[in-house]
Design an enzyme around this catalytic site. Structure first.
Site, PDB file in Angstrom:
ATOM      1  N   GLU A   1       0.799  -1.239   0.000  1.00 57.97           N
ATOM      2  CA  GLU A   1       0.000   0.000   0.000  1.00 57.97           C
ATOM      3  C   GLU A   1       0.828   1.284   0.000  1.00 57.97           C
ATOM      4  O   GLU A   1       0.618   2.174   0.821  1.00 57.97           O
ATOM      5  CB  GLU A   1      -0.966  -0.019   1.198  1.00 57.97           C
ATOM      6  CG  GLU A   1      -1.897  -1.217   1.156  1.00 57.97           C
ATOM      7  CD  GLU A   1      -2.790  -1.333   2.388  1.00 57.97           C
ATOM      8  OE1 GLU A   1      -2.659  -0.521   3.314  1.00 57.97           O
ATOM      9  OE2 GLU A   1      -3.623  -2.264   2.413  1.00 57.97           O
TER      10      GLU A   1
ATOM     11  N   ASN B   1       2.036  -5.259  -3.129  1.00 57.48           N
ATOM     12  CA  ASN B   1       0.621  -5.540  -2.866  1.00 57.48           C
ATOM     13  C   ASN B   1      -0.135  -4.237  -2.593  1.00 57.48           C
ATOM     14  O   ASN B   1       0.343  -3.394  -1.829  1.00 57.48           O
ATOM     15  CB  ASN B   1       0.546  -6.451  -1.620  1.00 57.48           C
ATOM     16  CG  ASN B   1      -0.815  -7.070  -1.369  1.00 57.48           C
ATOM     17  OD1 ASN B   1      -1.371  -7.713  -2.249  1.00 57.48           O
ATOM     18  ND2 ASN B   1      -1.346  -6.883  -0.161  1.00 57.48           N
TER      19      ASN B   1
ATOM     20  N   HIS C   1     -10.497  -5.716  -2.556  1.00 60.26           N
ATOM     21  CA  HIS C   1     -11.568  -5.450  -1.591  1.00 60.26           C
ATOM     22  C   HIS C   1     -12.635  -4.631  -2.325  1.00 60.26           C
ATOM     23  O   HIS C   1     -12.547  -3.405  -2.395  1.00 60.26           O
ATOM     24  CB  HIS C   1     -11.036  -4.656  -0.402  1.00 60.26           C
ATOM     25  CG  HIS C   1     -10.040  -5.405   0.427  1.00 60.26           C
ATOM     26  ND1 HIS C   1     -10.385  -6.501   1.175  1.00 60.26           N
ATOM     27  CD2 HIS C   1      -8.716  -5.210   0.630  1.00 60.26           C
ATOM     28  CE1 HIS C   1      -9.319  -6.957   1.815  1.00 60.26           C
ATOM     29  NE2 HIS C   1      -8.291  -6.197   1.499  1.00 60.26           N
TER      30      HIS C   1
ATOM     31  N   GLU D   1      -6.493 -10.565  -1.416  1.00 63.68           N
ATOM     32  CA  GLU D   1      -7.322 -10.305  -0.227  1.00 63.68           C
ATOM     33  C   GLU D   1      -8.788 -10.181  -0.620  1.00 63.68           C
ATOM     34  O   GLU D   1      -9.513  -9.319  -0.115  1.00 63.68           O
ATOM     35  CB  GLU D   1      -6.866  -9.013   0.479  1.00 63.68           C
ATOM     36  CG  GLU D   1      -5.405  -9.017   0.873  1.00 63.68           C
ATOM     37  CD  GLU D   1      -4.952  -7.765   1.619  1.00 63.68           C
ATOM     38  OE1 GLU D   1      -5.814  -6.969   2.054  1.00 63.68           O
ATOM     39  OE2 GLU D   1      -3.729  -7.585   1.761  1.00 63.68           O
TER      40      GLU D   1
ATOM     41  N   ASP E   1     -12.513  -9.860  -1.107  1.00 62.20           N
ATOM     42  CA  ASP E   1     -13.838  -9.890  -0.476  1.00 62.20           C
ATOM     43  C   ASP E   1     -14.712  -8.899  -1.223  1.00 62.20           C
ATOM     44  O   ASP E   1     -14.216  -7.931  -1.798  1.00 62.20           O
ATOM     45  CB  ASP E   1     -13.811  -9.642   1.042  1.00 62.20           C
ATOM     46  CG  ASP E   1     -13.065  -8.394   1.479  1.00 62.20           C
ATOM     47  OD1 ASP E   1     -12.874  -7.465   0.659  1.00 62.20           O
ATOM     48  OD2 ASP E   1     -12.680  -8.334   2.659  1.00 62.20           O
TER      49      ASP E   1
HETATM   50  O1  G3I Z   1      -5.308  -7.707  18.809  1.00 59.78           O
HETATM   51  C1  G3I Z   1      -6.034  -6.576  19.286  1.00 59.78           C
HETATM   52  C2  G3I Z   1      -6.789  -6.934  20.533  1.00 59.78           C
HETATM   53  O2  G3I Z   1      -5.869  -7.250  21.546  1.00 59.78           O
HETATM   54  C3  G3I Z   1      -7.661  -5.732  20.921  1.00 59.78           C
HETATM   55  O3  G3I Z   1      -8.434  -6.071  22.032  1.00 59.78           O
HETATM   56  C4  G3I Z   1      -8.562  -5.346  19.775  1.00 59.78           C
HETATM   57  C5  G3I Z   1      -9.422  -4.126  20.099  1.00 59.78           C
HETATM   58  O4  G3I Z   1      -9.471  -3.223  19.041  1.00 59.78           O
HETATM   59  O5  G3I Z   1      -7.770  -5.037  18.668  1.00 59.78           O
HETATM   60  C6  G3I Z   1      -7.004  -6.138  18.223  1.00 59.78           C
HETATM   61  O6  G3I Z   1      -6.242  -5.778  17.103  1.00 59.78           O
HETATM   62  C7  G3I Z   1      -6.979  -5.601  15.906  1.00 59.78           C
HETATM   63  C8  G3I Z   1      -6.448  -6.584  14.874  1.00 59.78           C
HETATM   64  O7  G3I Z   1      -7.061  -6.351  13.636  1.00 59.78           O
HETATM   65  C9  G3I Z   1      -6.682  -8.024  15.264  1.00 59.78           C
HETATM   66  O8  G3I Z   1      -8.054  -8.285  15.328  1.00 59.78           O
HETATM   67  C10 G3I Z   1      -6.788  -4.184  15.441  1.00 59.78           C
HETATM   68  O9  G3I Z   1      -7.416  -3.289  16.340  1.00 59.78           O
HETATM   69  C11 G3I Z   1      -7.361  -4.003  14.061  1.00 59.78           C
HETATM   70  O10 G3I Z   1      -7.003  -2.730  13.562  1.00 59.78           O
HETATM   71  C12 G3I Z   1      -6.809  -5.057  13.131  1.00 59.78           C
HETATM   72  O11 G3I Z   1      -7.426  -4.899  11.857  1.00 59.78           O
HETATM   73  C13 G3I Z   1      -6.760  -5.509  10.771  1.00 59.78           C
HETATM   74  C14 G3I Z   1      -6.388  -4.465   9.762  1.00 59.78           C
HETATM   75  O12 G3I Z   1      -5.776  -5.087   8.643  1.00 59.78           O
HETATM   76  C15 G3I Z   1      -5.422  -3.429  10.343  1.00 59.78           C
HETATM   77  O13 G3I Z   1      -4.844  -2.648   9.363  1.00 59.78           O
HETATM   78  C16 G3I Z   1      -7.688  -6.535  10.162  1.00 59.78           C
HETATM   79  O14 G3I Z   1      -7.886  -7.618  11.085  1.00 59.78           O
HETATM   80  C17 G3I Z   1      -7.093  -7.083   8.868  1.00 59.78           C
HETATM   81  O15 G3I Z   1      -8.057  -7.844   8.203  1.00 59.78           O
HETATM   82  C18 G3I Z   1      -6.687  -5.930   7.975  1.00 59.78           C
HETATM   83  O16 G3I Z   1      -6.088  -6.469   6.817  1.00 59.78           O
HETATM   84  C19 G3I Z   1      -5.693  -5.512   5.825  1.00 59.78           C
HETATM   85  C20 G3I Z   1      -4.459  -6.053   5.141  1.00 59.78           C
HETATM   86  O17 G3I Z   1      -3.452  -6.336   6.090  1.00 59.78           O
HETATM   87  C21 G3I Z   1      -3.945  -5.077   4.100  1.00 59.78           C
HETATM   88  N1  G3I Z   1      -4.988  -4.701   3.164  1.00 59.78           N
HETATM   89  C22 G3I Z   1      -6.234  -4.237   3.757  1.00 59.78           C
HETATM   90  C23 G3I Z   1      -6.768  -5.245   4.753  1.00 59.78           C
HETATM   91  C24 G3I Z   1      -8.107  -4.808   5.314  1.00 59.78           C
HETATM   92  O18 G3I Z   1      -8.007  -3.630   6.053  1.00 59.78           O
END
Ligand code: G3I
Length: 302
Positions: free
Chosen positions: A127, A169, A206, A235, A237
């Site tokens: 990105e 990516n 996405h 990725e 969806d």
């Molecule tokens: O692990 C913590 C947990 O301890 C806490 O209680 C909770 C409360 O907010 O947060 C948890 O972390 C979260 C993490 O996912 C695991 O669930 C983060 O807040 C959250 O921001 C994070 O989101 C991820 C996101 O990337 C962050 O940028 C998504 O799961 C994940 O699907 C998403 O994936 C990205 C790709 O890497 C890149 N392309 C876009 C894609 C979608 O956004």
């Protein structure tokens, strides 16, 4: 064939899924993931904040849970991701300039050494381009460290693990007419001309109402492949999970010989980062959605 992975393998491709380590203990989740998919991406566990929470102190506990589960079940692994403006640990967010540059290099070396020879494709850089019509790089601490950061990342990665395919990516780069797509194209063309080591481009895919699927995605995949790189859908969806759109995306990959495979970004709708969009192939009870059947039929017909 009766599963997505086996159906994709008929044309030498994979069908993959993003896995969250803390869901592997859910038996419905685990059994669908194991049955249907033959490639795995860690949804968060191989990112910078997860693997190097303190500078120089690497932690692969959750990453290895996913890696080991994948390999024990005969699946290949896509690595995601080594250099990114987001999900940086606090210590990295506070760095700039040459100190940040060195930290990026050290991070790539540390993670790739741990998985040397074990990862099919690495998303080396994620990105790096801005949204909208500018065609510019995204502003970030990495970009401000010098716009050569991307090629430095790729050269570092090639030296660290020559056996991995090295990918760039991004999202909103599926529509051939968009400025972001063209900017990414110019970068890959330039890298190939100058011998910067890049092997593949990942199209996150996405899709939603603001960034809808367009049938010119096939042109995009073909144009990048013609530069001499592999392409992958990394990725996927789709808001609402239209069966027709899912089949169209799969058919676009099947139409391009250098398209390595398709990865969907989660198992069931409830596992999605945007679960409100019900964008995936399985319902929350584990049953197959219509989009699943459309994808399986497309893979078997191709
Ligand atoms: O692990 C913590 C947990 O301890 C806490 O209680 C909770 C409360 O907010 O947060 C948890 O972390 C979260 C993490 O996912 C695991 O669930 C983060 O807040 C959250 O921001 C994070 O989101 C991820 C996101 O990337 C962050 O940028 C998504 O799961 C994940 O699907 C998403 O994936 C990205 C790709 O890497 C890149 N392309 C876009 C894609 C979608 O956004």
């Amino acid at each position: 064939e009766s599963t997505l992975g086996a159906a994709a393998a008929q044309s030498g491709r994979y069908f993959g899924v993003a896995i969250a380590a803390n869901r592997l203990s859910d038996s419905t989740y685990q059994s669908i993931a194991n049955r249907e998919f033959n490639s795995v991406t860690a949804e968060n566990e191989m990112k910078i904040d997860a693997t190097e929470p303190q500078r120089g102190q690497f932690n692969f506990q959750n990453a290895d849970r996913i890696y080991n589960w994948a390999v024990q079940n005969g699946k290949e692994v896509r690595g995601h991701t080594l250099a990114w403006h987001s999900q940086q640990p606090g210590w990295m967010q506070s760095l700039s300039g040459s100190a940040l540059r060195q930290a990026m290099i050290d991070h790539i070396n540390g993670v790739m050494a741990h998985y040397k020879g074990k990862i099919a494709q690495w998303d080396v850089v994620n990105e790096a381009f801005a949204d909208g019509s500018s065609g510019a790089r995204r502003d970030s601490n990495l970009e401000r460290s010098g716009s050569d950061w991307i090629e430095v990342a790729f050269r570092t990665a090639r030296a660290a693990d020559p056996s991995a395919k090295l990918c760039y990516n991004d999202y909103n780069v599926e529509n051939w007419t968009w400025a972001k797509t063209q900017a990414m194209y110019r970068m890959v063309k330039d890298f190939k001309q100058r011998g910067v080591p890049i092997d593949c481009v990942g199209f996150q895919s996405h899709f939603n109402s603001g960034s809808p699927y367009n049938s010119n995605f096939r042109t995009t995949l073909q144009e990048f492949a013609a530069l001499g790189v592999d392409v992958a859908i990394t990725e996927l969806d789709i808001q609402g999970a239209s069966p027709t759109t899912y089949a169209a995306v799969v058919n676009d990959c099947l139409a391009v010989s250098r398209c390595l495979g398709v990865t969907v970004w989660g198992v069931r709708d409830m596992d999605s980062w945007r679960s409100g969009d019900t964008p995936l192939l399985f319902n929350n009870d584990g049953s197959k959605k219509q989009a699943y059947n459309a994808v399986l039929n497309a893979l078997n017909a191709g």
